[in-house]
Write a protein that holds these residues in place. Structure first.
Motif: not given
Length: 341
Positions: A24-33
């Motif tokens: 599944t995709k992970i948003s760039k913001k969630d991954f950065a956090d």
């Protein structure tokens, strides 16, 4: 520095995917956090975040990088930054001296063939690239044009691309018409890919009908595991849970292959009576206490699952077998931590 910052500073764009329980995709913001230690990883698997980082530079058409990373997590599912930092240092050395042999990158892993095929299918879509030659062959097979027994010529890639593009080319209807006609081997591969998609009503009904036929004929563990995976993200929650109950009621459900598939893919549905049925099967699984402890421990790392499991553990209606398995688990936890909450 983080992976997100490294990619951004290079001028590239990126997409991040979770490859642990499903793709599944992970948003760039969630991954950065997550990288900044501000957020727990939502779907840990075996105490790690299994991610794929796809990056490309818009100014360099046709070029892209893929990193498959297995990032260790702490007890709260927060990133342990040391191994990630070791990966970054390795990559910086590669960039600085590309002609030198640097060995395998820290935290890297190689997905199995099926996951690699599906991730490749998703990557083609993300990069706006056309399908491979295997896509047309897979669609011809699923149409019945090649004969259902002539599946040996199929590539994993073609089936993966059909599922990845389930909303295109009338593919969902094609799959619904084909699923009940296919021999077990290609059918189970297809069912495994469907865990990464979201089968709609028509396809879910077709999977249900096919499962009923397979159960009546006497399924193997691999069959029930494949159906559990395919149903894990279907749109009809009530029907999905009824089908999981039917799978758990079958004697073959004592197989660790089946129980691992349900625990790792269908965790959203495991609560109340369905969770109790799952744990009762797990308590008498064919591989014994070690499998019970490993699968319960993995489930407990998921948000909300610890409380659900402990509620079942406290139930006065649990069987003697489940009570015995719980006792051994608690003794193990007590010995390692000194207390049990």
């Amino acid at each position: 520095m983080t992976i997100s910052q490294l990619v951004e500073e290079s001028g590239a764009q990126m997409r991040i995917f979770d490859l642990g329980r499903r793709i599944t995709k992970i948003s760039k913001k969630d991954f950065a956090d997550f990288e900044q230690l501000g957020k727990a990883y939502p779907t840990p698997y075996l105490k790690h975040a299994w991610v794929a980082v796809l990056s490309w530079n818009p100014k360099k058409a046709g070029q892209h990088n893929i990193w498959f990373l297995k990032l260790p997590l702490d007890e709260q599912n927060i990133l342990q930054p040391g191994p990630r930092d070791a990966f970054l240092q390795h990559w910086l050395r590669v960039v600085a001296d590309p002609d030198k042999e640097h060995g395998e990158a820290p935290c890297s892993f190689k997905p199995d063939q099926n996951r690699m095929a599906y991730f490749h299918a998703v990557s083609l879509m993300t990069l706006g690239q056309p399908t491979t030659q295997y896509y047309a062959t897979a669609r011809a097979y699923l149409s019945g044009d090649l004969g259902w027994e002539n599946w040996q010529q199929l590539g994993l890639q073609g089936l993966a691309e059909v599922v990845a593009r389930i909303s295109e080319d009338n593919n969902e209807k094609l799959l619904a018409q084909a699923i009940g006609q296919m021999p077990a081997v290609p059918r189970n591969v297809l069912l495994g890919y469907l865990e990464n998609s979201q089968p709609g009503h028509e396809l879910t009904v077709a999977i249900n009908d096919c499962l009923s036929t397979v159960v009546a004929a006497g399924p193997q563990a691999a069959d029930l595991a494949a159906f559990a995976r395919a149903l894990s993200n279907s749109v009809n929650e009530q029907q999905r849970q009824l089908l999981l109950q039917a799978i758990l009621a079958h004697p073959v459900s004592k197989s660790v292959e089946v129980l691992a598939a349900i625990g790792s893919r269908c965790w959203h549905d495991l609560e109340g009576e369905l969770l109790k049925a799952y744990l009762e099967c797990l308590a008498v699984n064919e591989q014994g206490d070690n499998a019970f402890m490993a699968l319960v421990a993995d489930l407990m790392t998921l948000a909300g699952m610890r409380e659900r499991i402990l509620t079942v553990f406290r139930s006065p209606e649990r069987s003697e077998a489940l009570s015995s398995a719980i006792g051994k688990l608690m003794n193990l936890v007590s010995a390692s931590t000194g207390s049990v909450q």
